[in-house]
Scaffold this motif. Structure first.
Motif, PDB file in Angstrom:
ATOM      1  N   PHE A   1     -12.380   4.462  12.902  1.00  0.00           N
ATOM      2  CA  PHE A   1     -13.312   3.971  13.906  1.00  0.00           C
ATOM      3  C   PHE A   1     -14.570   3.435  13.236  1.00  0.00           C
ATOM      4  CE2 PHE A   1     -15.734   4.465  17.980  1.00  0.00           C
ATOM      5  CZ  PHE A   1     -14.850   3.732  18.756  1.00  0.00           C
ATOM      6  N   LEU A   2     -15.045   4.118  12.195  1.00  0.00           N
ATOM      7  CA  LEU A   2     -16.220   3.645  11.464  1.00  0.00           C
ATOM      8  C   LEU A   2     -15.929   2.329  10.760  1.00  0.00           C
ATOM      9  CD1 LEU A   2     -19.108   4.088  10.394  1.00  0.00           C
ATOM     10  CD2 LEU A   2     -18.106   5.427   8.528  1.00  0.00           C
ATOM     11  N   SER A   3     -14.710   2.183  10.240  1.00  0.00           N
ATOM     12  CA  SER A   3     -14.363   0.936   9.550  1.00  0.00           C
ATOM     13  C   SER A   3     -14.400  -0.254  10.495  1.00  0.00           C
ATOM     14  CB  SER A   3     -12.974   1.067   8.918  1.00  0.00           C
ATOM     15  OG  SER A   3     -11.960   1.093   9.922  1.00  0.00           O
ATOM     16  N   ILE A   4     -14.104  -0.038  11.774  1.00  0.00           N
ATOM     17  CA  ILE A   4     -14.183  -1.131  12.751  1.00  0.00           C
ATOM     18  C   ILE A   4     -15.622  -1.623  12.870  1.00  0.00           C
ATOM     19  CG2 ILE A   4     -13.879  -1.717  15.193  1.00  0.00           C
ATOM     20  CD1 ILE A   4     -11.561   0.168  15.309  1.00  0.00           C
ATOM     21  N   GLY A   5     -16.574  -0.700  12.784  1.00  0.00           N
ATOM     22  CA  GLY A   5     -17.975  -1.086  12.892  1.00  0.00           C
ATOM     23  C   GLY A   5     -18.453  -1.948  11.745  1.00  0.00           C
ATOM     24  N   PHE A   6     -17.756  -1.933  10.621  1.00  0.00           N
ATOM     25  CA  PHE A   6     -18.157  -2.732   9.459  1.00  0.00           C
ATOM     26  C   PHE A   6     -17.141  -3.827   9.174  1.00  0.00           C
ATOM     27  CE2 PHE A   6     -20.445   1.258   8.761  1.00  0.00           C
ATOM     28  CZ  PHE A   6     -21.724   0.773   8.551  1.00  0.00           C
ATOM     29  N   ARG A   7     -16.544  -4.356  10.230  1.00  0.00           N
ATOM     30  CA  ARG A   7     -15.630  -5.494  10.109  1.00  0.00           C
ATOM     31  C   ARG A   7     -16.096  -6.619  11.027  1.00  0.00           C
ATOM     32  NH1 ARG A   7      -9.871  -3.023  11.291  1.00  0.00           N
ATOM     33  NH2 ARG A   7      -9.329  -5.243  11.306  1.00  0.00           N
ATOM     34  N   PRO A   8     -15.808  -7.854  10.707  1.00  0.00           N
ATOM     35  CA  PRO A   8     -16.184  -8.954  11.605  1.00  0.00           C
ATOM     36  C   PRO A   8     -15.462  -8.829  12.946  1.00  0.00           C
ATOM     37  CG  PRO A   8     -15.570  -9.775   9.431  1.00  0.00           C
ATOM     38  CD  PRO A   8     -15.185  -8.330   9.468  1.00  0.00           C
ATOM     39  N   ARG A   9     -16.132  -9.280  14.000  1.00  0.00           N
ATOM     40  CA  ARG A   9     -15.547  -9.181  15.339  1.00  0.00           C
ATOM     41  C   ARG A   9     -14.257  -9.985  15.452  1.00  0.00           C
ATOM     42  NH1 ARG A   9     -16.669 -12.052  20.274  1.00  0.00           N
ATOM     43  NH2 ARG A   9     -16.197 -10.767  22.101  1.00  0.00           N
ATOM     44  N   THR A  10     -14.162 -11.102  14.733  1.00  0.00           N
ATOM     45  CA  THR A  10     -12.949 -11.920  14.792  1.00  0.00           C
ATOM     46  C   THR A  10     -11.735 -11.180  14.246  1.00  0.00           C
ATOM     47  OG1 THR A  10     -13.598 -12.905  12.670  1.00  0.00           O
ATOM     48  CG2 THR A  10     -14.212 -14.082  14.678  1.00  0.00           C
ATOM     49  N   GLU A  11     -11.953 -10.330  13.237  1.00  0.00           N
ATOM     50  CA  GLU A  11     -10.842  -9.555  12.686  1.00  0.00           C
ATOM     51  C   GLU A  11     -10.432  -8.415  13.621  1.00  0.00           C
ATOM     52  OE1 GLU A  11     -11.396  -8.117   8.803  1.00  0.00           O
ATOM     53  OE2 GLU A  11     -11.522 -10.101   7.855  1.00  0.00           O
ATOM     54  N   VAL A  12     -11.402  -7.885  14.356  1.00  0.00           N
ATOM     55  CA  VAL A  12     -11.104  -6.765  15.240  1.00  0.00           C
ATOM     56  C   VAL A  12     -10.235  -7.203  16.413  1.00  0.00           C
ATOM     57  CG1 VAL A  12     -12.121  -5.011  16.744  1.00  0.00           C
ATOM     58  CG2 VAL A  12     -13.214  -5.579  14.584  1.00  0.00           C
ATOM     59  N   ILE A  13     -10.509  -8.396  16.948  1.00  0.00           N
ATOM     60  CA  ILE A  13      -9.814  -8.840  18.164  1.00  0.00           C
ATOM     61  C   ILE A  13      -8.585  -9.700  17.864  1.00  0.00           C
ATOM     62  CG2 ILE A  13     -11.946  -8.764  19.503  1.00  0.00           C
ATOM     63  CD1 ILE A  13     -12.165 -11.776  19.231  1.00  0.00           C
ATOM     64  N   THR A  14      -8.328 -10.012  16.608  1.00  0.00           N
ATOM     65  CA  THR A  14      -7.178 -10.846  16.288  1.00  0.00           C
ATOM     66  C   THR A  14      -5.880 -10.093  16.541  1.00  0.00           C
ATOM     67  OG1 THR A  14      -6.126 -12.185  14.566  1.00  0.00           O
ATOM     68  CG2 THR A  14      -7.158 -10.134  13.872  1.00  0.00           C
ATOM     69  N   PRO A  15      -4.859 -10.739  17.101  1.00  0.00           N
ATOM     70  CA  PRO A  15      -3.586 -10.036  17.370  1.00  0.00           C
ATOM     71  C   PRO A  15      -2.757  -9.801  16.114  1.00  0.00           C
ATOM     72  CG  PRO A  15      -3.446 -12.340  18.034  1.00  0.00           C
ATOM     73  CD  PRO A  15      -4.872 -12.104  17.631  1.00  0.00           C
ATOM     74  N   GLN A  16      -3.013 -10.562  15.036  1.00  0.00           N
ATOM     75  CA  GLN A  16      -2.247 -10.391  13.816  1.00  0.00           C
ATOM     76  C   GLN A  16      -2.785  -9.206  13.015  1.00  0.00           C
ATOM     77  OE1 GLN A  16      -3.509 -13.397  14.659  1.00  0.00           O
ATOM     78  NE2 GLN A  16      -1.602 -14.341  15.404  1.00  0.00           N
ATOM     79  N   PRO A  17      -1.918  -8.414  12.414  1.00  0.00           N
ATOM     80  CA  PRO A  17      -2.390  -7.283  11.582  1.00  0.00           C
ATOM     81  C   PRO A  17      -3.092  -7.784  10.325  1.00  0.00           C
ATOM     82  CG  PRO A  17      -0.021  -7.560  11.367  1.00  0.00           C
ATOM     83  CD  PRO A  17      -0.452  -8.498  12.462  1.00  0.00           C
ATOM     84  N   ILE A  18      -4.185  -7.121   9.980  1.00  0.00           N
ATOM     85  CA  ILE A  18      -4.949  -7.467   8.777  1.00  0.00           C
ATOM     86  C   ILE A  18      -4.900  -6.259   7.842  1.00  0.00           C
ATOM     87  CG2 ILE A  18      -7.233  -8.048   7.873  1.00  0.00           C
ATOM     88  CD1 ILE A  18      -7.823  -9.460  10.478  1.00  0.00           C
ATOM     89  N   TYR A  19      -4.249  -6.434   6.702  1.00  0.00           N
ATOM     90  CA  TYR A  19      -4.057  -5.321   5.789  1.00  0.00           C
ATOM     91  C   TYR A  19      -5.226  -5.163   4.813  1.00  0.00           C
ATOM     92  CZ  TYR A  19       0.680  -5.728   7.598  1.00  0.00           C
ATOM     93  OH  TYR A  19       1.775  -5.786   8.438  1.00  0.00           O
ATOM     94  N   TRP A  20      -5.980  -6.236   4.589  1.00  0.00           N
ATOM     95  CA  TRP A  20      -7.139  -6.154   3.704  1.00  0.00           C
ATOM     96  C   TRP A  20      -8.351  -6.647   4.485  1.00  0.00           C
ATOM     97  CZ3 TRP A  20      -6.120  -3.396  -0.418  1.00  0.00           C
ATOM     98  CH2 TRP A  20      -4.833  -3.400  -0.920  1.00  0.00           C
TER      99      TRP A  20
END
Length: 280
Positions: free
Chosen positions: A33-52
């Motif tokens: 949950f903390l890692s979500i706070g330090f990620r760009p919003r575009t990566e959070v809402i993208t439907p594709q999985p982001i491994y890095w």
């Protein structure tokens, strides 16, 4: 002897593996949950999985520049801490009276106090709003403090009463023989004896107060009295949609004070959770 030592070592290893696995189960969701706070919003809402994932401070800059997050956190701490103090000042004498004094209807009064916690908060929302409006207390942290204290007072009283029932009356009889009065007994004997239970009740009241949303939204009409729970709601609408990374970061900031509090008092808290559990 060597076989017993080997068996004991294997038992300790299994115990540490189980505890380590349980700690991972508890901590990994928080860290994710903390890692979500330090990620760009575009990566959070993208439907594709982001491994890095990409590290970003966009949510932090949003909180610091556009939102008075420090003020929200300060309001939360003042309102919650003040309500807990009010609850303890009122609940400890009330719990002592219900646990020790013999009078007609004592059990009925005790159950009535607890039954007020079963009432749906929405039932009294409108009367409380007009009451605080008449008193001129709307949009103030002091009003939130009183609301939180009123909501949790019955529960705190009942919890502390259950711990006081476990204290032997012989201790009080011996103190009365030495000339001690009720207030002295309460202060010098009862409160120290059930201190873990009091701390447990205080932590539970603090958690309930932090999670309170209905009355906070009702009383706090502007950002002057907003707490962290209402601040979270501000990130779920508007032209930008739901700002997930800001929600995650604010949630973690709101979670940290309670985590630190529980770590500091975990010794008393663990004792308090086991006191009053078994009645003879």
């Amino acid at each position: 002897m060597a076989k017993a030592r080997k068996s004991r070592g294997e038992s300790m290893l299994v115990r540490y593996l189980v505890l380590g696995g349980w700690a991972a189960v508890c901590l990994l969701p928080i860290l994710w949950f903390l890692s979500i706070g330090f990620r760009p919003r575009t990566e959070v809402i993208t439907p594709q999985p982001i491994y890095w994932p990409t590290f970003s401070l966009d949510a932090w800059h949003l909180l610091m520049s556009d939102w008075p997050i420090a003020q929200y956190l300060r309001n939360s701490v003042i309102a919650v801490a003040g309500s807990v103090v009010i609850d303890l000042v009122l609940a400890i004498p009330a719990a002592y009276a219900l646990a020790r004094y013999e009078f007609k209807g004592r059990e009925d009064i005790g159950f009535y106090i607890l039954s007020t916690r079963m009432m749906a908060p929405a039932i009294v929302a409108v009367p409380i709003f007009f009451l605080f409006k008449t008193l001129g207390l709307l949009d103030s942290v002091w009003a939130l403090m009183l609301i939180y204290a009123a909501i949790n007072l019955s529960l705190v009283t009942w919890i502390i009463r259950s711990y006081m029932l476990d204290i032997p009356k012989e201790l009080e009889d011996a103190a009365r023989t030495d000339g001690a009065g009720d207030l002295t007994i309460l202060r010098e004997i009862i409160v120290p004896a059930c201190l873990p239970g009091i701390i447990t009740a205080a932590v539970i009241a603090a958690i309930f107060a932090i999670n309170e949303f209905l009355f906070t939204l009702l009383i706090a009409s502007t950002s002057n009295a907003y707490t962290m729970s209402v601040a979270l709601a501000n990130f779920t609408g508007g032209s930008d949609g739901i700002i997930y990374n800001a929600i995650a970061l604010v949630s973690f900031i709101a979670f940290v004070p309670i985590l630190i509090l529980v770590i500091l008092i975990q010794k008393h808290l663990s004792r308090g959770l086991t006191m009053g559990a078994v009645k003879g």
